[in-house]
Design a protein around this motif. Structure first.
Motif, PDB file in Angstrom:
ATOM      1  N   TYR A 213      52.289  39.209  38.755  1.00 30.95           N
ATOM      2  CA  TYR A 213      53.297  40.246  38.592  1.00 30.95           C
ATOM      3  C   TYR A 213      53.795  40.597  39.990  1.00 30.95           C
ATOM      4  CZ  TYR A 213      51.062  41.324  34.038  1.00 30.95           C
ATOM      5  OH  TYR A 213      50.524  41.278  32.765  1.00 30.95           O
TER       6      TYR A 213
ATOM      7  N   THR B  62      56.608  43.422  41.933  1.00 29.41           N
ATOM      8  CA  THR B  62      57.556  44.526  41.836  1.00 29.41           C
ATOM      9  C   THR B  62      57.766  45.097  43.231  1.00 29.41           C
ATOM     10  OG1 THR B  62      58.125  46.519  40.586  1.00 29.41           O
ATOM     11  CG2 THR B  62      55.868  46.375  41.417  1.00 29.41           C
ATOM     12  N   GLU B  63      58.799  45.898  43.375  1.00 28.65           N
ATOM     13  CA  GLU B  63      59.059  46.586  44.636  1.00 28.65           C
ATOM     14  C   GLU B  63      59.196  48.078  44.375  1.00 28.65           C
ATOM     15  OE1 GLU B  63      62.439  44.903  46.690  1.00 28.65           O
ATOM     16  OE2 GLU B  63      61.291  43.122  47.278  1.00 28.65           O
TER      17      GLU B  63
ATOM     18  N   LYS C 246      56.376  45.853  48.546  1.00 34.33           N
ATOM     19  CA  LYS C 246      56.363  44.749  47.596  1.00 34.33           C
ATOM     20  C   LYS C 246      54.929  44.595  47.120  1.00 34.33           C
ATOM     21  CE  LYS C 246      57.198  39.800  47.143  1.00 34.33           C
ATOM     22  NZ  LYS C 246      57.551  38.569  47.877  1.00 34.33           N
TER      23      LYS C 246
ATOM     24  N   THR D  23      52.335  42.524  44.802  1.00 39.54           N
ATOM     25  CA  THR D  23      52.090  41.276  44.083  1.00 39.54           C
ATOM     26  C   THR D  23      50.682  41.336  43.516  1.00 39.54           C
ATOM     27  OG1 THR D  23      53.493  40.085  45.667  1.00 39.54           O
ATOM     28  CG2 THR D  23      52.032  38.748  44.272  1.00 39.54           C
TER      29      THR D  23
ATOM     30  N   LYS E 177      51.013  48.976  36.484  1.00 42.78           N
ATOM     31  CA  LYS E 177      51.655  50.301  36.468  1.00 42.78           C
ATOM     32  C   LYS E 177      50.897  51.261  37.387  1.00 42.78           C
ATOM     33  CE  LYS E 177      53.523  49.995  31.793  1.00 42.78           C
ATOM     34  NZ  LYS E 177      53.356  50.434  30.405  1.00 42.78           N
TER      35      LYS E 177
ATOM     36  N   LYS F 155      51.506  50.441  41.133  1.00 42.40           N
ATOM     37  CA  LYS F 155      52.894  50.812  41.450  1.00 42.40           C
ATOM     38  C   LYS F 155      52.990  52.321  41.644  1.00 42.40           C
ATOM     39  CE  LYS F 155      57.615  50.238  39.803  1.00 42.40           C
ATOM     40  NZ  LYS F 155      58.476  49.735  38.744  1.00 42.40           N
TER      41      LYS F 155
END
Length: 151
Positions: free
Chosen positions: A7, A9-10, A115, A117, A135, A138
């Motif tokens: 996965y 996301t930023e 970022k 990962t 989640k 993040k």
């Protein structure tokens, strides 16, 4: 063979990438005071706070459940990245591989991102994918943003 994946996301941040990287690399002991709703404690099991290869134990709350995570730290100063390699704990009951990389990128003077990962492999095909943990990490990065910029 069990399912695996990555996965990415930023998370947009304020301040400087250097300040964020420093907080994640060397100042994990501040996390319980800063984001106690997520992190209740961080202790060094082996090594020093900022040493590459150190082992830390995290007490945290994910989806309303108290959990523990033991990780080995890898620091990449050149790329301002911190990797947490899962060794033991609740998440490791479901996953054979759980690596989370937090990389702090200064895109412009006012544009910074973290970022994230996550590389994972389930222990069995019946184990759930670690969407809840993605989640969670993040939200850690997002919630730490306020505490980094005011320090």
């Amino acid at each position: 063979m069990a399912t695996s994946g990555t996965y990415v996301t930023e998370v947009p941040l304020k301040g400087s990438a250097e300040k964020h990287y420093k907080r994640w690399k060397t100042e994990n002991h501040l996390f319980p005071d800063a984001i106690g709703h997520h992190i209740q404690g961080v202790t060094v099991h082996d090594g020093e706070w900022d040493s590459h290869g150190s082992i830390k134990i995290w007490n945290y709350t994910c989806d309303g459940k108290q959990e523990v995570f033991k990780e080995r730290r890898e620091n990449d100063d050149e790329n301002m990245a911190v990797t947490l390699r899962g060794l033991e704990g609740h998440v490791m009951e479901q996953l054979k591989v759980y690596d989370v990389i937090f990389q702090f990128i200064q895109k412009s003077p006012s544009d910074i991102v973290c970022k994230i990962t996550m590389i994972w492999e389930k222990r069995t095909d019946d184990s759930p994918e670690p969407i809840n943990y993605m989640k969670f990490v993040k939200s850690l990065a997002a919630d730490m943003d306020h505490h980094v910029i005011k320090s």
